[in-house]
Enzyme design. Structure first.
Site, PDB file in Angstrom:
ATOM      1  CE1 TYR A 177      -1.492  -6.332  10.708  1.00 36.57           C
ATOM      2  CE2 TYR A 177      -3.764  -7.587  10.504  1.00 36.57           C
ATOM      3  CZ  TYR A 177      -2.911  -6.321  10.193  1.00 36.57           C
ATOM      4  OH  TYR A 177      -3.692  -5.165   9.539  1.00 36.57           O
ATOM      5  CG  HIS A 178      -6.643  -8.950  12.827  1.00 36.93           C
ATOM      6  ND1 HIS A 178      -6.149 -10.257  11.889  1.00 36.93           N
ATOM      7  CD2 HIS A 178      -7.046  -8.215  11.636  1.00 36.93           C
ATOM      8  CE1 HIS A 178      -6.531 -10.115  10.816  1.00 36.93           C
ATOM      9  NE2 HIS A 178      -7.273  -8.875  10.482  1.00 36.93           N
ATOM     10  CE  LYS A 221      -2.798  -2.478  11.627  1.00 39.02           C
ATOM     11  NZ  LYS A 221      -1.696  -1.706  10.899  1.00 39.02           N
ATOM     12  CB  THR A 258      -7.217  -3.846  10.119  1.00 37.27           C
ATOM     13  OG1 THR A 258      -8.082  -4.894   9.770  1.00 37.27           O
ATOM     14  CG2 THR A 258      -7.003  -4.137  11.783  1.00 37.27           C
ATOM     15  CB  SER A 296      -4.625 -13.185  13.533  1.00 33.71           C
ATOM     16  OG  SER A 296      -4.173 -11.634  13.413  1.00 33.71           O
ATOM     17  CG  ASN A 355       7.952  -4.514  13.113  1.00 31.16           C
ATOM     18  OD1 ASN A 355       8.972  -3.904  12.923  1.00 31.16           O
ATOM     19  ND2 ASN A 355       7.144  -4.193  12.169  1.00 31.16           N
ATOM     20  CB  CYS A 379      -0.969   0.026   1.236  1.00 33.60           C
ATOM     21  SG  CYS A 379      -2.088  -1.212   1.373  1.00 33.60           S
TER      22      CYS A 379
HETATM   23  P1  NAD Z   1       3.418  -4.591   3.343  1.00 30.64           P
HETATM   24  O1  NAD Z   1       4.061  -5.533   4.295  1.00 30.64           O
HETATM   25  O2  NAD Z   1       3.504  -4.645   1.890  1.00 30.64           O
HETATM   26  O3  NAD Z   1       4.065  -3.165   3.692  1.00 30.64           O
HETATM   27  C1  NAD Z   1       4.543  -2.651   5.278  1.00 30.64           C
HETATM   28  C2  NAD Z   1       5.902  -1.914   4.738  1.00 30.64           C
HETATM   29  O4  NAD Z   1       6.430  -1.523   5.963  1.00 30.64           O
HETATM   30  C3  NAD Z   1       7.157  -2.862   4.231  1.00 30.64           C
HETATM   31  O5  NAD Z   1       7.540  -1.907   3.339  1.00 30.64           O
HETATM   32  C4  NAD Z   1       7.939  -3.001   5.327  1.00 30.64           C
HETATM   33  O6  NAD Z   1       9.358  -3.072   4.882  1.00 30.64           O
HETATM   34  C5  NAD Z   1       7.776  -1.609   6.292  1.00 30.64           C
HETATM   35  N1  NAD Z   1       8.062  -1.882   7.805  1.00 30.64           N
HETATM   36  C6  NAD Z   1       7.640  -2.808   8.478  1.00 30.64           C
HETATM   37  N2  NAD Z   1       8.000  -2.783   9.649  1.00 30.64           N
HETATM   38  C7  NAD Z   1       9.044  -1.611   9.700  1.00 30.64           C
HETATM   39  C8  NAD Z   1       9.681  -0.915  10.568  1.00 30.64           C
HETATM   40  N3  NAD Z   1       9.586  -1.478  11.962  1.00 30.64           N
HETATM   41  N4  NAD Z   1      10.603   0.000  10.280  1.00 30.64           N
HETATM   42  C9  NAD Z   1      10.550   0.478   8.971  1.00 30.64           C
HETATM   43  N5  NAD Z   1       9.752  -0.002   8.068  1.00 30.64           N
HETATM   44  C10 NAD Z   1       9.121  -1.251   8.405  1.00 30.64           C
HETATM   45  O7  NAD Z   1       2.095  -4.223   3.851  1.00 30.64           O
HETATM   46  P2  NAD Z   1       0.673  -3.512   3.216  1.00 30.64           P
HETATM   47  O8  NAD Z   1      -0.143  -4.519   2.729  1.00 30.64           O
HETATM   48  O9  NAD Z   1       1.520  -2.314   2.336  1.00 30.64           O
HETATM   49  O10 NAD Z   1       0.195  -2.642   4.596  1.00 30.64           O
HETATM   50  C11 NAD Z   1       0.375  -1.522   5.099  1.00 30.64           C
HETATM   51  C12 NAD Z   1      -0.531  -1.256   6.245  1.00 30.64           C
HETATM   52  O11 NAD Z   1      -1.760  -1.337   5.668  1.00 30.64           O
HETATM   53  C13 NAD Z   1      -0.468  -2.245   7.575  1.00 30.64           C
HETATM   54  O12 NAD Z   1      -0.246  -1.439   8.633  1.00 30.64           O
HETATM   55  C14 NAD Z   1      -1.711  -3.020   7.404  1.00 30.64           C
HETATM   56  O13 NAD Z   1      -2.060  -3.333   8.865  1.00 30.64           O
HETATM   57  C15 NAD Z   1      -2.783  -1.844   6.878  1.00 30.64           C
HETATM   58  N6  NAD Z   1      -3.478  -2.890   6.121  1.00 30.64           N
HETATM   59  C16 NAD Z   1      -3.157  -3.294   4.974  1.00 30.64           C
HETATM   60  C17 NAD Z   1      -4.240  -4.352   4.217  1.00 30.64           C
HETATM   61  C18 NAD Z   1      -3.927  -5.241   3.005  1.00 30.64           C
HETATM   62  O14 NAD Z   1      -4.906  -5.710   2.602  1.00 30.64           O
HETATM   63  N7  NAD Z   1      -2.747  -5.164   2.639  1.00 30.64           N
HETATM   64  C19 NAD Z   1      -5.611  -4.370   4.638  1.00 30.64           C
HETATM   65  C20 NAD Z   1      -5.858  -3.371   5.899  1.00 30.64           C
HETATM   66  C21 NAD Z   1      -4.769  -2.837   6.594  1.00 30.64           C
HETATM   67  N1  USQ Z   2      -9.285 -17.094   2.843  1.00 26.28           N
HETATM   68  C1  USQ Z   2      -9.804 -18.312   2.126  1.00 26.28           C
HETATM   69  N2  USQ Z   2      -8.718 -18.871   1.172  1.00 26.28           N
HETATM   70  C2  USQ Z   2      -7.585 -18.381   1.100  1.00 26.28           C
HETATM   71  C3  USQ Z   2      -7.288 -17.170   1.760  1.00 26.28           C
HETATM   72  C4  USQ Z   2      -8.149 -16.767   2.807  1.00 26.28           C
HETATM   73  O1  USQ Z   2     -10.819 -18.890   2.483  1.00 26.28           O
HETATM   74  O2  USQ Z   2      -6.760 -18.824   0.211  1.00 26.28           O
HETATM   75  C5  USQ Z   2     -10.044 -16.805   3.780  1.00 26.28           C
HETATM   76  C6  USQ Z   2      -9.581 -16.582   5.352  1.00 26.28           C
HETATM   77  O3  USQ Z   2      -9.938 -17.757   6.038  1.00 26.28           O
HETATM   78  C7  USQ Z   2     -10.493 -15.194   5.895  1.00 26.28           C
HETATM   79  C8  USQ Z   2     -10.725 -14.568   4.541  1.00 26.28           C
HETATM   80  O4  USQ Z   2     -10.585 -15.149   3.627  1.00 26.28           O
HETATM   81  O5  USQ Z   2     -11.687 -15.631   6.569  1.00 26.28           O
HETATM   82  C9  USQ Z   2      -9.682 -13.247   4.474  1.00 26.28           C
HETATM   83  O6  USQ Z   2      -8.261 -13.804   4.689  1.00 26.28           O
HETATM   84  P1  USQ Z   2      -7.318 -12.525   4.082  1.00 26.28           P
HETATM   85  O7  USQ Z   2      -5.920 -13.479   4.313  1.00 26.28           O
HETATM   86  O8  USQ Z   2      -7.684 -12.187   2.667  1.00 26.28           O
HETATM   87  O9  USQ Z   2      -7.374 -11.345   4.942  1.00 26.28           O
HETATM   88  P2  USQ Z   2      -7.004 -11.098   6.515  1.00 26.28           P
HETATM   89  O10 USQ Z   2      -6.079 -12.181   7.032  1.00 26.28           O
HETATM   90  O11 USQ Z   2      -8.036 -10.878   7.211  1.00 26.28           O
HETATM   91  O12 USQ Z   2      -5.913 -10.177   6.493  1.00 26.28           O
HETATM   92  C10 USQ Z   2      -5.760  -9.015   5.293  1.00 26.28           C
HETATM   93  C11 USQ Z   2      -4.666  -8.313   5.447  1.00 26.28           C
HETATM   94  C12 USQ Z   2      -4.451  -7.528   6.650  1.00 26.28           C
HETATM   95  C13 USQ Z   2      -5.709  -6.492   6.810  1.00 26.28           C
HETATM   96  C14 USQ Z   2      -6.760  -7.330   6.974  1.00 26.28           C
HETATM   97  C15 USQ Z   2      -8.257  -6.583   6.797  1.00 26.28           C
HETATM   98  O13 USQ Z   2      -3.461  -9.232   5.363  1.00 26.28           O
HETATM   99  O14 USQ Z   2      -3.346  -6.597   6.767  1.00 26.28           O
HETATM  100  O15 USQ Z   2      -5.735  -5.909   8.163  1.00 26.28           O
HETATM  101  O16 USQ Z   2      -6.815  -8.003   5.487  1.00 26.28           O
HETATM  102  S1  USQ Z   2      -9.642  -7.278   7.509  1.00 26.28           S
HETATM  103  O17 USQ Z   2      -9.637  -8.571   6.879  1.00 26.28           O
HETATM  104  O18 USQ Z   2     -10.849  -6.470   6.974  1.00 26.28           O
HETATM  105  O19 USQ Z   2      -9.383  -7.457   9.111  1.00 26.28           O
END
Ligand code: NAD
Ligand code: USQ
Length: 393
Positions: free
Chosen positions: A189-190, A193, A145, A187, A119, A12
């Site tokens: 991770y969640h 957040k 999230t 999880s 982290n 992102c």
């Molecule tokens: P990503 O892992 O692709 O990017 C995270 C970036 O942060 C990476 O470039 C990583 O190197 C850097 N980073 C991590 N820890 C660090 C640290 N200690 N110091 C400096 N840099 C660091 O993840 P993303 O998908 O781009 O997600 C970004 C944010 O958006 C996250 O906080 C995630 O929780 C949130 N988010 C993502 C999604 C999704 O579907 N990808 C959905 C909802 C929320």
């Molecule tokens: N799932 C499947 N098959 C797959 C992968 C996932 O059925 O091959 C299911 C999972 O069990 C889950 C759902 O799809 O029920 C979503 O899984 P996901 O891996 O797409 O999403 P999630 O683990 O929730 O995490 C992702 C991002 C995270 C962000 C979150 C937003 O990795 O950074 O915070 O989406 S949310 O889901 O709204 O919390």
């Protein structure tokens, strides 16, 4: 404006950096490249051939005439350098993406749980403490999230961060308040957040920090208007069992003739947003900062909800792809409904890209073009939430 993007090399963060640079803002990316190192640990590469960051930055300058600065810093562990970089750059806005964001990665082992907690929580706390110590007048925009709420609803729409409650006191009076919506992480991770939310509430109350927390759904898609401009700018596409998110995984699986891996009955309903809308939402959040003294502004950054099995069927109908119901490695409700309030970003001018519109372009342009880079042995999800689930598989 001068904007620091922490985590600006990620999925992102990179397109957001380009989008904000394109709008004329001066951008500094701070990243420790930990996401690229995790690819090495997991022995997997992005489906798309992402360039090294220096190549990305040179390509952007060539294409746009604009230079994005970069500093390598682990913001969770190198506080003094973070503070120095902030004081030197004097940002108006900091956008915070720098967290370990995969739920399955955070559940792989006790090492991964501890890494994710260390982290994520330290990164957020260090950024907040550095804003206070630097005395900068900064607007912090954080990517949170939808998962902080859990995915159930008590017959109501999930509100944007705050739940109105009525409490009956001992002397029979009724007190009305708004509290943070009860946290219900699924999880480690969640869970980090949900802890971030408390850090924001505290620094906002104690130090008056201006904070916007964007509670984002699952981001799908790969490219944005800016990342499409040159192949060296291409964004990452995670498809492996730890980092790949459900919709992008299904699109890629179809492209390589792998049955779509629906967990259990596929009854999980989740919130989604296209990456192009993610960068737009961040632009809108920056343009509309909270006032000093205002509580943490929480916006639900999602545009539609879908049930996993419906997504698989939609893709199967469009492409002829196959579906396989596999054991669910996660501990989560087998079926849930999800209704979410998202009026605030729509009110600021977001015009959502719907799944129907962007879907086929994504399959044809990206997943099929790079399908030869896919290592199918990395597709299965092998991170189990409990030993019982590992044994059952
Ligand atoms: P990503 O892992 O692709 O990017 C995270 C970036 O942060 C990476 O470039 C990583 O190197 C850097 N980073 C991590 N820890 C660090 C640290 N200690 N110091 C400096 N840099 C660091 O993840 P993303 O998908 O781009 O997600 C970004 C944010 O958006 C996250 O906080 C995630 O929780 C949130 N988010 C993502 C999604 C999704 O579907 N990808 C959905 C909802 C929320
Ligand atoms: N799932 C499947 N098959 C797959 C992968 C996932 O059925 O091959 C299911 C999972 O069990 C889950 C759902 O799809 O029920 C979503 O899984 P996901 O891996 O797409 O999403 P999630 O683990 O929730 O995490 C992702 C991002 C995270 C962000 C979150 C937003 O990795 O950074 O915070 O989406 S949310 O889901 O709204 O919390």
């Amino acid at each position: 404006m001068k904007i620091i993007i922490v985590g600006g090399d990620g999925f992102c963060g990179w397109p957001t950096s380009l989008h904000l640079s394109n709008l004329g803002h001066e951008i500094l990316i701070i990243d420790n490249l930990s996401r690229r190192k995790i690819d090495v640990e997991l022995e997997v590469d992005s489906l798309t051939p992402i360039s090294p960051l220096s190549v990305r930055l040179d390509a952007w300058e060539e294409v746009s005439g604009k230079r994005i600065a970069f500093e390598n810093c682990d913001v969770a562990h190198n506080y003094m350098r973070l503070l120095y970089l902030m004081e030197k750059f004097q940002p108006d806005v900091i956008v915070h993406f720098a967290e370990q964001r995969a739920a399955p990665y955070s559940m792989k082992s006790s090492w991964h749980k501890r890494y994710t907690v260390d982290n994520n929580i330290n990164a957020t706390n260090n950024i907040l403490a550095a804003i206070v110590e630097s005395e900068l007048d900064v607007h912090l925009v954080h990517l949170g999230t939808m998962g902080v709420y859990g995915y159930g609803t008590a017959g109501m729409k999930i509100p944007e961060g705050y739940l109105p409650v009525k409490i009956e006191t001992e002397d029979g009076r009724e007190v009305r308040q708004e509290i943070l919506y009860p946290a219900n992480p699924g999880s480690i991770y969640h869970m980090t957040k949900t802890q971030d939310q408390l850090l924001f509430a505290f620094y906002n109350k104690n130090d008056g920090l201006k904070i916007t927390d964007l509670h984002q759904g699952i981001v799908w898609g790969t490219q944005t208007e800016e990342t499409k401009l040159d192949e060296r700018l291409i964004n990452r596409f995670d498809y492996d069992g730890d980092y790949g998110t459900v919709l992008n995984r299904f699109l890629m699986q179809v492209a390589v003739d792998y049955p779509m891996t629906v967990h259990g009955t596929g009854g999980q309903t989740r919130a989604f947003i296209h990456l192009q809308d993610t960068v737009k939402c961040i632009e809108l959040a920056i343009a509309s900062p909270p006032q000093r003294g205002e509580r943490v502004r929480i916006l639900n950054q999602m545009t539609e909800t879908h049930r996993v099995r419906d997504l698989a069927k939609l893709i199967a109908d469009k492409t002829g792809g196959k579906i396989e119901n596999v054991n669910n490695p996660r501990k989560e409700d087998a079926e849930n409904d999800l209704h979410v309030e998202n009026a605030r970003l729509l009110g600021l001018g977001l015009e959502p890209i719907t799944l129907e519109e962007g879907l086929l372009e994504e399959v044809t342009d990206i997943a099929r073009r790079y399908k030869d880079r896919c290592d199918v042995s990395r597709i299965p999800c092998v991170s189990y939430w409990t030993d019982g689930q590992r044994d059952a598989d």
